[in-house]
Enzyme design. Structure first.
Site, mmCIF file in Angstrom:
data_model
loop_
_atom_site.group_PDB
_atom_site.id
_atom_site.type_symbol
_atom_site.label_atom_id
_atom_site.label_comp_id
_atom_site.label_asym_id
_atom_site.label_seq_id
_atom_site.Cartn_x
_atom_site.Cartn_y
_atom_site.Cartn_z
ATOM 1 N N GLU A 58 0.850 -1.198 0.000
ATOM 2 C CA GLU A 58 0.000 0.000 0.000
ATOM 3 C C GLU A 58 0.882 1.243 0.000
ATOM 4 O OE1 GLU A 58 -3.591 2.315 2.352
ATOM 5 O OE2 GLU A 58 -3.415 0.139 2.499
ATOM 6 N N GLU A 83 4.619 5.177 3.767
ATOM 7 C CA GLU A 83 4.059 6.480 4.137
ATOM 8 C C GLU A 83 5.203 7.382 4.573
ATOM 9 O OE1 GLU A 83 2.205 9.573 4.522
ATOM 10 O OE2 GLU A 83 0.812 7.920 4.112
ATOM 11 N N ASP A 110 9.829 7.988 0.574
ATOM 12 C CA ASP A 110 9.106 8.217 -0.670
ATOM 13 C C ASP A 110 8.904 6.909 -1.420
ATOM 14 O OD1 ASP A 110 8.047 9.638 -2.948
ATOM 15 O OD2 ASP A 110 9.965 9.275 -3.916
ATOM 16 N N ASP A 133 -3.693 12.279 -3.041
ATOM 17 C CA ASP A 133 -3.980 13.713 -3.150
ATOM 18 C C ASP A 133 -4.560 14.007 -4.530
ATOM 19 O OD1 ASP A 133 -3.875 16.543 -3.306
ATOM 20 O OD2 ASP A 133 -2.191 16.592 -1.906
ATOM 21 N N LYS A 137 -7.258 21.450 -8.415
ATOM 22 C CA LYS A 137 -7.169 22.567 -9.362
ATOM 23 C C LYS A 137 -6.527 22.086 -10.664
ATOM 24 C CE LYS A 137 -6.920 26.204 -5.875
ATOM 25 N NZ LYS A 137 -6.127 27.340 -5.323
ATOM 26 N N ASP A 169 -12.171 9.686 -4.225
ATOM 27 C CA ASP A 169 -13.500 10.286 -4.059
ATOM 28 C C ASP A 169 -13.631 11.559 -4.902
ATOM 29 O OD1 ASP A 169 -11.674 11.692 -2.541
ATOM 30 O OD2 ASP A 169 -13.055 12.101 -0.894
ATOM 31 N N LYS A 207 -13.017 6.351 8.122
ATOM 32 C CA LYS A 207 -13.921 7.326 8.741
ATOM 33 C C LYS A 207 -14.194 8.468 7.770
ATOM 34 C CE LYS A 207 -12.625 6.421 13.557
ATOM 35 N NZ LYS A 207 -12.036 6.986 14.801
ATOM 36 N N PHE A 208 -13.169 8.880 7.054
ATOM 37 C CA PHE A 208 -13.318 9.943 6.063
ATOM 38 C C PHE A 208 -14.318 9.533 4.989
ATOM 39 C CE2 PHE A 208 -12.015 11.581 1.900
ATOM 40 C CZ PHE A 208 -12.060 12.949 2.126
ATOM 41 N N GLU A 209 -14.214 8.291 4.529
ATOM 42 C CA GLU A 209 -15.104 7.803 3.483
ATOM 43 C C GLU A 209 -16.527 7.648 4.000
ATOM 44 O OE1 GLU A 209 -15.298 4.129 0.237
ATOM 45 O OE2 GLU A 209 -13.714 4.219 1.744
#
Length: 228
Positions: A58, A83, A110, A133, A137, A169, A207-209
């Site tokens: 991941e 991460e 990285d 991310d 824009k 998303d 939780k965000f989803e």
């Protein structure tokens, strides 16, 4: 001095963040066992995990909630998480200790460099990148991680039959992901040409989803398989 016109691909945006006391303790106590160093070079899976098992990588696990849940639900599978943000790594280590999960190893580095220097070719059953991310824009779209060159690199680390699983998303980013992966040699869409995949049960809701679902936000999953 003139800046180089060629911007290297990065898997992250550098954000400063301070570890909580609990995250720092988890880092101090558990990193020696579960942490991996980019400087150690090519990864020896049996030496690191003590076995030869299916492998999931991941990229960008954030605070690690879904990665811990997936590893806990699949103890016969080995997981490698990458991460760059130390608070997320500290939180993952803390959660692993709380849940008794020991089938995850972690790079705090990285991902582009870890892939290049540490991951053996054709050695992964799954590569997953969830909610990278979106750089929403339009002028920043070139900074998005999922670009043709990076997708081609990812294919090389999958075993034949291995799966690349992306989720976002942001509908605009989902469209770009679908276009990029559909044009990448060596990949086929498991949901059929031009289609998004149903969310696999193996991918836990964050939780965000969950909050996004309550607000009516969409989530798009893409699952592409490496063909022979």
């Amino acid at each position: 001095m003139t800046a180089s016109p060629h911007r290297p691909i990065r898997s992250y945006v550098l954000r400063m963040g301070r570890l909580t006391d609990g995250q720092q303790r988890a880092f101090d106590e558990h990193w020696p066992r579960f942490g991996l160093s980019h400087s150690d070079g090519l990864l020896d899976y049996p030496a690191v995990f003590g076995r030869d098992a299916p492998r999931v990588l991941e990229i960008g696990f954030g605070m690690g909630q879904s990665l811990v849940a997936m590893a806990a639900a699949a103890p016969a599978t080995d997981f490698i998480g990458i991460e760059v943000h130390r608070p997320g790594v500290g939180k993952l280590l803390h959660s692993m200790a709380e849940e008794g999960v020991d089938n995850i190893r972690i790079y705090c580095h990285d991902a582009v460099e870890v892939l290049r220097d540490c991951i053996p070719p054709a050695s992964l059953d799954t590569i997953q990148i969830f909610f990278p991310d979106p750089w929403h824009k339009k002028r920043h779209h070139k900074r998005r991680l999922i670009q043709p060159a990076f997708a081609e690199q990812l294919v090389a680390y999958l075993k034949p039959g291995g799966v690349l699983h992306l989720a976002t998303d942001w509908e605009n980013y989902a469209g770009q992901m679908l276009e990029v992966l559909s044009a990448t040699s060596g990949l086929e869409n498991t949901a059929g040409a031009g289609n998004y995949a149903p969310k696999p049960e193996s991918r836990p809701l964050t939780k965000f989803e969950q909050r996004g679902e309550r607000l009516g936000h969409g989530v798009w999953d893409l699952l592409f398989r490496r063909v022979q």
